[in-house]
Scaffold this motif. Sequence first.
Motif: not given
Length: 119
Positions: A78-99
């Motif tokens: 409910r707090r985040y809208l992400v651009n999957l083109c800059y997705l680096k990794s998904v660990v558990d319930f956390e997304i890390r972006m390239e930056n």
Amino acid sequence: MKRNTNPRVNPMALWLPLKKVHVGARCELSASNIVMIESDISYSHIHLRNGEKLTVAMNIQKLQERFAHVWGMVRVHRRYLVNLCYLKSVVDFEIRMENGLKATVSRRKFDELASMLCL
């Protein structure tokens, strides 16, 4: 029209629509420049590819509607809208972006995200 060929940019980001979307007072952005949008009550913080952060007086729901036509702009919490083109990794319930930015994925949205990414 020449496309940006910066080697640090994910090649998938080059296929995002180049049409600019109105995001606030006199401000228009292309989806290919947006890494993530973070909600803060009725304001939104837009994190850009170049490291800048814009704050606009528009809630994340309104921005989600404006970017609905763009592949890769996904509401993961409910707090985040992400651009999957800059997705680096998904660990558990956390997304890390390239930056280096991180975003939480809600339990309800995790299965939807996993199916989109074939996890």
